[in-house]
Scaffold this motif. Sequence first.
Motif, PDB file in Angstrom:
ATOM      1  N   GLU A 256       1.261   6.710  -6.882  1.00 38.16           N
ATOM      2  CA  GLU A 256      -0.041   7.728  -7.021  1.00 38.16           C
ATOM      3  C   GLU A 256       0.713   9.014  -7.178  1.00 38.16           C
ATOM      4  O   GLU A 256       0.245   9.830  -7.972  1.00 38.16           O
ATOM      5  N   ASP A 257       1.489   9.365  -6.411  1.00 39.77           N
ATOM      6  CA  ASP A 257       2.211  10.641  -6.353  1.00 39.77           C
ATOM      7  C   ASP A 257       3.033  10.795  -7.662  1.00 39.77           C
ATOM      8  O   ASP A 257       3.017  11.973  -8.166  1.00 39.77           O
TER       9      ASP A 257
ATOM     10  N   ARG B  54      -1.896  10.182   3.288  1.00 36.83           N
ATOM     11  CA  ARG B  54      -0.758  10.035   4.317  1.00 36.83           C
ATOM     12  C   ARG B  54      -0.989  10.259   5.734  1.00 36.83           C
ATOM     13  O   ARG B  54      -1.697  11.086   5.794  1.00 36.83           O
TER      14      ARG B  54
ATOM     15  N   ASP C 132       0.752  11.145 -10.323  1.00 36.72           N
ATOM     16  CA  ASP C 132      -0.300  11.955 -10.095  1.00 36.72           C
ATOM     17  C   ASP C 132      -1.771  11.223 -10.539  1.00 36.72           C
ATOM     18  O   ASP C 132      -2.569  11.750 -11.281  1.00 36.72           O
ATOM     19  N   VAL C 133      -1.782  10.065 -10.064  1.00 34.86           N
ATOM     20  CA  VAL C 133      -3.146   9.238 -10.217  1.00 34.86           C
ATOM     21  C   VAL C 133      -3.766   8.920  -8.917  1.00 34.86           C
ATOM     22  O   VAL C 133      -2.988   8.935  -7.764  1.00 34.86           O
ATOM     23  N   SER C 134      -4.843   8.408  -9.003  1.00 40.03           N
ATOM     24  CA  SER C 134      -5.692   7.978  -7.838  1.00 40.03           C
ATOM     25  C   SER C 134      -5.985   6.324  -8.106  1.00 40.03           C
ATOM     26  O   SER C 134      -6.801   6.047  -8.655  1.00 40.03           O
TER      27      SER C 134
ATOM     28  N   LYS D  46      -8.650  15.146  -6.304  1.00 36.81           N
ATOM     29  CA  LYS D  46      -8.592  14.195  -7.437  1.00 36.81           C
ATOM     30  C   LYS D  46      -9.889  13.584  -7.546  1.00 36.81           C
ATOM     31  O   LYS D  46     -10.404  13.236  -8.701  1.00 36.81           O
TER      32      LYS D  46
ATOM     33  N   MET E 184       0.817  -1.169  -0.113  1.00 40.43           N
ATOM     34  CA  MET E 184       0.024  -0.010   0.010  1.00 40.43           C
ATOM     35  C   MET E 184       0.743   1.157  -0.062  1.00 40.43           C
ATOM     36  O   MET E 184       0.329   2.311  -0.581  1.00 40.43           O
ATOM     37  N   ASP E 185       2.103   1.128   0.805  1.00 34.49           N
ATOM     38  CA  ASP E 185       2.944   2.422   0.815  1.00 34.49           C
ATOM     39  C   ASP E 185       3.450   2.623  -0.426  1.00 34.49           C
ATOM     40  O   ASP E 185       3.543   3.736  -1.031  1.00 34.49           O
TER      41      ASP E 185
ATOM     42  N   VAL F 237     -12.290   3.220  -1.732  1.00 32.36           N
ATOM     43  CA  VAL F 237     -11.300   3.365  -0.670  1.00 32.36           C
ATOM     44  C   VAL F 237      -9.892   3.991  -1.121  1.00 32.36           C
ATOM     45  O   VAL F 237      -9.256   3.469  -2.136  1.00 32.36           O
TER      46      VAL F 237
ATOM     47  N   ARG G 125      -6.654   6.063   0.450  1.00 28.14           N
ATOM     48  CA  ARG G 125      -5.792   5.952   1.714  1.00 28.14           C
ATOM     49  C   ARG G 125      -4.893   7.296   1.363  1.00 28.14           C
ATOM     50  O   ARG G 125      -4.299   7.714   0.373  1.00 28.14           O
TER      51      ARG G 125
ATOM     52  N   PRO H  44      -7.623   3.298  -6.503  1.00 24.09           N
ATOM     53  CA  PRO H  44      -8.506   2.866  -5.091  1.00 24.09           C
ATOM     54  C   PRO H  44      -7.702   1.560  -4.389  1.00 24.09           C
ATOM     55  O   PRO H  44      -7.241   0.913  -5.051  1.00 24.09           O
TER      56      PRO H  44
ATOM     57  N   MET I 122       1.275   4.248  -2.714  1.00 29.83           N
ATOM     58  CA  MET I 122       1.004   5.667  -2.613  1.00 29.83           C
ATOM     59  C   MET I 122       2.131   6.404  -3.388  1.00 29.83           C
ATOM     60  O   MET I 122       1.785   7.517  -3.650  1.00 29.83           O
ATOM     61  N   GLU I 123       3.330   5.991  -3.208  1.00 29.36           N
ATOM     62  CA  GLU I 123       4.567   6.555  -3.871  1.00 29.36           C
ATOM     63  C   GLU I 123       4.296   6.684  -5.334  1.00 29.36           C
ATOM     64  O   GLU I 123       4.427   7.622  -5.885  1.00 29.36           O
TER      65      GLU I 123
END
Lengths: 82, 407
Positions: free
Chosen positions: A54-55, B155, A58-60, B168, A47-48, B151, B153, A62, A51-52
């Motif tokens: 995604e940043d 930071r 620049d996407v999301s 977003k 999951m971490d 969902v 998440r 789920p 997140m990296e």
Amino acid sequence: MGLVHREDTAVFDAVVTLLDQFKREEAIITRETDISEDLRLDSLAVMDLMMELEDKFDVSIPLNLVAEIRTVGDLAEAVRRH
Amino acid sequence: MGLFDRFDGLAKLHAMATTGGEDPFAVRMDRVLSPTEAVINGRQTILIGTHNYLGLTFDPACIEASQKAVAAFGTGTTGSRIANGSYAGHRGLEKTLAAFFGRKHCMVFSTGYQANLGILSTVAGPQDHLLIDADSHASIYDACKLGSATVVRFRHNDPADLDRRLQKLSGEPGNRVIVAEGLYSMLGDTAPLREFVEVKKKHGAYIVLDEAHSVGTMGENGRGLAEAEGLEADVDFVVGTFSKSFGAVGGFCVSDMEGFEVLRIASRPYMFTASLPPSIMASVTEAVHQVQARPELRRQLWQNVDRLYGGLQKAGFILGPEKAPVVAITLRDQETAIRFWNGLLANGVYCALVLPPATPNGLSLCRLSLCAAHTAAQIKRVVEVATGVANEIGAFDAVPAKRAAAG
């Protein structure tokens, strides 16, 4: 197809770079590399990592998709699609 | 392939965790002497990892209420509230909690875990978005799996990141529900609630605050972080537990939200499980009164926090960022944490060993939680033991210690 292929390669390369720190021995990371079996990443680390990514792109993505992500290829595909 | 082969990795981790001699996940208390002491392995041991923040497990008034209830109403309810009926105690406890929090509605659940499952899986539906803090408790993650919302998440404790992720989602249909915790139980840090509330308002979102560790411990009246920050009106749902400050087991949710009561026939973790037994409802109802009537318990707790945090900090331990009723010692690696934890237990101090993946950022922790009933002498002893063990195993060394011959 050409554009999609280039995007895909860029995403895959970025995923591999981020995963390099988890690599065991000198194994080469491929699309088939299993994130939990081969790289021994636990669910939180995956999951971490997402997140990296995604940043970086620049996407999301789920969190609902995590259960379906098994290989490095799956991960790259999840980033590319979102 | 065998049914449990996929747990091989987990079994290896467990085997590693037991290399120090004891199984950290199977400690047995043969007798419990008080909220702060038990007999473990035949030794009188200080309990400093049990989240018994106010020491109410042995409160005479709570015990008496519990005993009376078990005599009058029996040992269990043998069923769920919707199929087998509520007892007077269920509604009584819900009214007591609603009054305590100054809220219109309260639902009680059979565990704190189920309170999160029951609320989070129902307040956000298939079109909605749940935005959860990265360091959320397992029950929040599991609630997301049970529910049907998308969902996201964000930071940990990062309002700017939450804001970005909400941005977003702009243009997408559905409600946005933010989930945060008042006091995070791993490192004892608190949520930046004021900033989260601002972000919530900016995006027209809702917020659910899990105050499992902050109810009873924070706020002038013990109503948690939202009270301490003067933001109760901005928090849409407060979820909490009876297994910490209230000294029993169970969970609850309070809210002023219009239509809240429909959740009683919509929330599966509320509907399809046996309700809390009469003895628990009675002791918790009394515990809520004790929390209100005895603010000195909170003062004692925070004095103890100062003593322990100060003592450990002075000794050179790496602690969480804030002084809180949870004081987490970060050890260099899993091996050191396991040896340290074993050393404490062998010297009559029982805390919690927490290892990845249960911890944020792969940290290896020994987690201590304070109780209002801890004496200054007990805390002094804990600091001495911890310092002695850390020196003995080289936990303060900058470079990894050599493995012990037996390790």
